[in-house]
Design an enzyme around this catalytic site. Structure first.
Site, PDB file in Angstrom:
ATOM      1  N   TYR A  68      33.685   4.690  94.353  1.00 30.04           N
ATOM      2  CA  TYR A  68      33.361   6.109  94.549  1.00 30.04           C
ATOM      3  C   TYR A  68      34.363   7.019  93.850  1.00 30.04           C
ATOM      4  O   TYR A  68      34.013   8.060  93.326  1.00 30.04           O
ATOM      5  CB  TYR A  68      33.229   6.439  96.046  1.00 30.04           C
ATOM      6  CG  TYR A  68      31.846   6.073  96.538  1.00 30.04           C
ATOM      7  CD1 TYR A  68      30.759   6.896  96.250  1.00 30.04           C
ATOM      8  CD2 TYR A  68      31.615   4.882  97.199  1.00 30.04           C
ATOM      9  CE1 TYR A  68      29.478   6.534  96.628  1.00 30.04           C
ATOM     10  CE2 TYR A  68      30.330   4.523  97.588  1.00 30.04           C
ATOM     11  CZ  TYR A  68      29.269   5.353  97.306  1.00 30.04           C
ATOM     12  OH  TYR A  68      27.999   5.003  97.666  1.00 30.04           O
ATOM     13  N   ARG A  71      33.344   7.147  90.369  1.00 26.13           N
ATOM     14  CA  ARG A  71      32.168   8.003  90.170  1.00 26.13           C
ATOM     15  C   ARG A  71      32.534   9.484  90.268  1.00 26.13           C
ATOM     16  O   ARG A  71      31.997  10.310  89.544  1.00 26.13           O
ATOM     17  CB  ARG A  71      31.082   7.650  91.193  1.00 26.13           C
ATOM     18  CG  ARG A  71      30.414   6.328  90.866  1.00 26.13           C
ATOM     19  CD  ARG A  71      29.242   6.055  91.777  1.00 26.13           C
ATOM     20  NE  ARG A  71      28.135   6.945  91.536  1.00 26.13           N
ATOM     21  CZ  ARG A  71      27.151   7.180  92.406  1.00 26.13           C
ATOM     22  NH1 ARG A  71      27.173   6.594  93.582  1.00 26.13           N
ATOM     23  NH2 ARG A  71      26.165   7.985  92.117  1.00 26.13           N
ATOM     24  N   GLN A 102      18.139  15.315  95.358  1.00 22.38           N
ATOM     25  CA  GLN A 102      18.615  14.043  95.916  1.00 22.38           C
ATOM     26  C   GLN A 102      19.982  13.737  95.314  1.00 22.38           C
ATOM     27  O   GLN A 102      20.622  12.776  95.698  1.00 22.38           O
ATOM     28  CB  GLN A 102      17.662  12.912  95.534  1.00 22.38           C
ATOM     29  CG  GLN A 102      16.276  13.089  96.066  1.00 22.38           C
ATOM     30  CD  GLN A 102      15.332  12.074  95.436  1.00 22.38           C
ATOM     31  OE1 GLN A 102      15.248  10.938  95.868  1.00 22.38           O
ATOM     32  NE2 GLN A 102      14.632  12.490  94.415  1.00 22.38           N
ATOM     33  N   ASN A 103      20.376  14.520  94.323  1.00 19.22           N
ATOM     34  CA  ASN A 103      21.603  14.206  93.602  1.00 19.22           C
ATOM     35  C   ASN A 103      22.827  14.604  94.411  1.00 19.22           C
ATOM     36  O   ASN A 103      22.798  15.533  95.216  1.00 19.22           O
ATOM     37  CB  ASN A 103      21.617  14.907  92.240  1.00 19.22           C
ATOM     38  CG  ASN A 103      20.552  14.336  91.328  1.00 19.22           C
ATOM     39  OD1 ASN A 103      19.995  13.286  91.629  1.00 19.22           O
ATOM     40  ND2 ASN A 103      20.264  15.016  90.248  1.00 19.22           N
ATOM     41  N   ASP A 105      25.804  15.041  92.698  1.00 22.25           N
ATOM     42  CA  ASP A 105      26.789  15.367  91.660  1.00 22.25           C
ATOM     43  C   ASP A 105      27.193  16.837  91.587  1.00 22.25           C
ATOM     44  O   ASP A 105      28.104  17.204  90.842  1.00 22.25           O
ATOM     45  CB  ASP A 105      26.282  14.897  90.282  1.00 22.25           C
ATOM     46  CG  ASP A 105      24.914  15.479  89.917  1.00 22.25           C
ATOM     47  OD1 ASP A 105      24.592  16.602  90.363  1.00 22.25           O
ATOM     48  OD2 ASP A 105      24.172  14.802  89.175  1.00 22.25           O
ATOM     49  N   HIS A 120      21.157  14.240 100.056  1.00 23.28           N
ATOM     50  CA  HIS A 120      21.958  13.008 100.157  1.00 23.28           C
ATOM     51  C   HIS A 120      23.460  13.270 100.112  1.00 23.28           C
ATOM     52  O   HIS A 120      24.234  12.362  99.819  1.00 23.28           O
ATOM     53  CB  HIS A 120      21.552  12.030  99.046  1.00 23.28           C
ATOM     54  CG  HIS A 120      20.139  11.548  99.174  1.00 23.28           C
ATOM     55  ND1 HIS A 120      19.436  10.979  98.148  1.00 23.28           N
ATOM     56  CD2 HIS A 120      19.286  11.557 100.226  1.00 23.28           C
ATOM     57  CE1 HIS A 120      18.212  10.660  98.561  1.00 23.28           C
ATOM     58  NE2 HIS A 120      18.103  11.013  99.815  1.00 23.28           N
ATOM     59  N   CYS A 128      37.124  12.330 106.960  1.00 26.25           N
ATOM     60  CA  CYS A 128      37.667  11.252 107.796  1.00 26.25           C
ATOM     61  C   CYS A 128      36.621  10.837 108.823  1.00 26.25           C
ATOM     62  O   CYS A 128      36.049  11.699 109.494  1.00 26.25           O
ATOM     63  CB  CYS A 128      38.931  11.740 108.493  1.00 26.25           C
ATOM     64  SG  CYS A 128      39.470  10.623 109.802  1.00 26.25           S
ATOM     65  N   CYS A 131      38.402  11.869 112.651  1.00 29.08           N
ATOM     66  CA  CYS A 131      38.595  13.242 113.137  1.00 29.08           C
ATOM     67  C   CYS A 131      37.729  14.256 112.387  1.00 29.08           C
ATOM     68  O   CYS A 131      37.691  15.421 112.750  1.00 29.08           O
ATOM     69  CB  CYS A 131      40.068  13.645 113.059  1.00 29.08           C
ATOM     70  SG  CYS A 131      40.649  13.915 111.376  1.00 29.08           S
ATOM     71  N   THR A 194      12.776  11.923  89.219  1.00 30.40           N
ATOM     72  CA  THR A 194      12.917  11.053  90.386  1.00 30.40           C
ATOM     73  C   THR A 194      11.896   9.927  90.315  1.00 30.40           C
ATOM     74  O   THR A 194      10.746  10.159  89.942  1.00 30.40           O
ATOM     75  CB  THR A 194      12.811  11.839  91.719  1.00 30.40           C
ATOM     76  OG1 THR A 194      12.839  10.898  92.803  1.00 30.40           O
ATOM     77  CG2 THR A 194      11.556  12.684  91.824  1.00 30.40           C
TER      78      THR A 194
HETATM   79  P1  NAD Z   1      16.268   6.934  90.387  1.00 32.78           P
HETATM   80  O1  NAD Z   1      17.491   6.422  89.710  1.00 32.78           O
HETATM   81  O2  NAD Z   1      15.563   6.056  91.345  1.00 32.78           O
HETATM   82  O3  NAD Z   1      15.211   7.334  89.253  1.00 32.78           O
HETATM   83  C1  NAD Z   1      15.558   8.139  88.160  1.00 32.78           C
HETATM   84  C2  NAD Z   1      14.297   8.611  87.496  1.00 32.78           C
HETATM   85  O4  NAD Z   1      14.649   9.505  86.464  1.00 32.78           O
HETATM   86  C3  NAD Z   1      13.490   7.473  86.855  1.00 32.78           C
HETATM   87  O5  NAD Z   1      12.134   7.619  87.253  1.00 32.78           O
HETATM   88  C4  NAD Z   1      13.661   7.702  85.352  1.00 32.78           C
HETATM   89  O6  NAD Z   1      12.500   7.347  84.645  1.00 32.78           O
HETATM   90  C5  NAD Z   1      13.881   9.203  85.297  1.00 32.78           C
HETATM   91  N1  NAD Z   1      14.653   9.695  84.158  1.00 32.78           N
HETATM   92  C6  NAD Z   1      15.687   9.093  83.512  1.00 32.78           C
HETATM   93  N2  NAD Z   1      16.171   9.912  82.554  1.00 32.78           N
HETATM   94  C7  NAD Z   1      15.431  11.036  82.582  1.00 32.78           C
HETATM   95  C8  NAD Z   1      15.459  12.259  81.853  1.00 32.78           C
HETATM   96  N3  NAD Z   1      16.341  12.461  80.868  1.00 32.78           N
HETATM   97  N4  NAD Z   1      14.544  13.212  82.149  1.00 32.78           N
HETATM   98  C9  NAD Z   1      13.631  13.015  83.134  1.00 32.78           C
HETATM   99  N5  NAD Z   1      13.566  11.884  83.866  1.00 32.78           N
HETATM  100  C10 NAD Z   1      14.462  10.916  83.611  1.00 32.78           C
HETATM  101  O7  NAD Z   1      16.675   8.322  91.029  1.00 32.78           O
HETATM  102  P2  NAD Z   1      16.198   9.055  92.341  1.00 32.78           P
HETATM  103  O8  NAD Z   1      14.716   9.069  92.397  1.00 32.78           O
HETATM  104  O9  NAD Z   1      16.957  10.331  92.366  1.00 32.78           O
HETATM  105  O10 NAD Z   1      16.674   8.168  93.567  1.00 32.78           O
HETATM  106  C11 NAD Z   1      17.881   7.453  93.591  1.00 32.78           C
HETATM  107  C12 NAD Z   1      18.970   7.866  94.534  1.00 32.78           C
HETATM  108  O11 NAD Z   1      20.110   7.783  93.733  1.00 32.78           O
HETATM  109  C13 NAD Z   1      18.993   9.246  95.095  1.00 32.78           C
HETATM  110  O12 NAD Z   1      19.171   9.084  96.441  1.00 32.78           O
HETATM  111  C14 NAD Z   1      20.271   9.912  94.534  1.00 32.78           C
HETATM  112  O13 NAD Z   1      21.043  10.424  95.602  1.00 32.78           O
HETATM  113  C15 NAD Z   1      21.057   8.794  93.957  1.00 32.78           C
HETATM  114  N6  NAD Z   1      21.711   9.031  92.643  1.00 32.78           N
HETATM  115  C16 NAD Z   1      22.231  10.234  92.324  1.00 32.78           C
HETATM  116  C17 NAD Z   1      22.819  10.426  91.087  1.00 32.78           C
HETATM  117  C18 NAD Z   1      23.375  11.788  90.787  1.00 32.78           C
HETATM  118  O14 NAD Z   1      23.777  12.506  91.694  1.00 32.78           O
HETATM  119  N7  NAD Z   1      23.389  12.198  89.510  1.00 32.78           N
HETATM  120  C19 NAD Z   1      22.869   9.392  90.156  1.00 32.78           C
HETATM  121  C20 NAD Z   1      22.332   8.148  90.519  1.00 32.78           C
HETATM  122  C21 NAD Z   1      21.747   7.986  91.763  1.00 32.78           C
END
Ligand code: NAD
Length: 255
Positions: A68, A71, A102-103, A105, A120, A128, A131, A194
């Site tokens: 982590y 990342r 869902q990101n 970042d 998420h 922590c 606490c 997604t």
């Molecule tokens: P996922 O990894 O399951 O799917 C990613 C999707 O994005 C795929 O369908 C892929 O085809 C598509 N994709 C890839 N590049 C693309 C682009 N340039 N333009 C458009 N589409 C594109 O991701 P998800 O559905 O978000 O689910 C996965 C979980 O992973 C989530 O819970 C999320 O929290 C977490 N996650 C977050 C990050 C981040 O914060 N950047 C990175 C990785 C995973």
């Protein structure tokens, strides 16, 4: 029109008062952050159960926290891309706008978006488990540097973890309710980058559609949600979203 030629999409956008957007890892792919699934996805190299669960954090704290920490460092070096900026611009066009992600970042916020509904959590926050003390990236850096055997501990002795939702954990209730509400009330719903494989986030486009929304999917590949979409714009979201927002501007004068 740069990208919209579909008459039903044009009609739907002209009439829309509420736009809601759900973003996934794909929107940040062009910022250099790997997705989980899809080509080059992280889960093609690492097993989620090994890293993204409370059990593994508790049993292998050093390994999980090193991952982590790595990342966090990757994300800090990345910048929002034109897709993130386009969504910030889009937020000013309809009467009501919701951005659900869902990101973890924080790139939407760094592109200027406010009131982002994070489902998420946020990787740049830590706390922590005993606490509840919160640690910013800088504060966590300090703790991590001095951590014995790479196990970061709070001043109370408790383990410090990232503020992200792991497998088997509940999503933040208030944010989930806001997301459901946004989906139900949307006239136009964009599902961006997604895979639609993580629930309950993946239910949102379906809920929106059931509520009468026009569903647009933006993705480089077909997904399990594609069959539900009224319009599929296939390609990189960093290229498609700015064009789409330009089109929406001409159809939807600033509210
Ligand atoms: P996922 O990894 O399951 O799917 C990613 C999707 O994005 C795929 O369908 C892929 O085809 C598509 N994709 C890839 N590049 C693309 C682009 N340039 N333009 C458009 N589409 C594109 O991701 P998800 O559905 O978000 O689910 C996965 C979980 O992973 C989530 O819970 C999320 O929290 C977490 N996650 C977050 C990050 C981040 O914060 N950047 C990175 C990785 C995973």
């Amino acid at each position: 029109m740069k990208i919209l030629s579909d008459p039903s999409a044009i009609e739907a956008i002209k009439k829309t008062k509420n736009i809601a957007v759900l973003t996934g890892a794909g929107i940040s792919a062009e910022s250099g952050i790997p997705t989980f699934r899809g080509e080059n996805g992280l889960w093609t190299k690492l097993s989620p159960e090994e890293l993204a669960s409370f059990e593994s954090f508790y049993q292998n704290t050093a390994v999980v926290m090193e991952w982590y920490k790595h990342r966090q460092e990757v994300i800090m070096k990345c910048k929002p891309n034109p897709g993130h900026y386009a969504l910030n611009e889009l937020s000013r066009l309809p009467e009501h706008f919701d951005l659900i992600t869902q990101n973890i970042d924080g790139l939407h916020q760094r592109a200027g978006s406010r009131d982002v509904i994070e489902l998420h959590g946020n990787l740049l926050e830590n706390y922590c488990i005993c606490c509840g003390q919160k640690y910013s990236v800088e504060e966590f850096d300090e703790v991590f540097k001095n951590a014995i055997n790479h196990v970061p501990r709070c001043h109370c002795g408790g383990l410090i973890r990232p503020n992200v939702v792991w497998f088997g954990e509940a999503l933040p209730r208030e944010n989930l309710d806001m997301a459901y509400n946004a989906a139900i009330h949307a006239d136009v719903f964009l599902s961006v980058g997604t895979s639609g494989q993580v629930r309950p986030a993946a239910d949102l486009p379906i809920l929106a559609k059931q509520g009468g929304a026009f569903l647009i999917e933006i993705n480089t590949q077909k997904t399990v949600l594609s069959g539900e979409a009224d319009l599929i714009l296939q390609g990189n979201s960093g290229e498609i979203l700015p064009q789409l927002v330009e089109d929406i501007k001409t159809l939807l004068p600033k509210a």
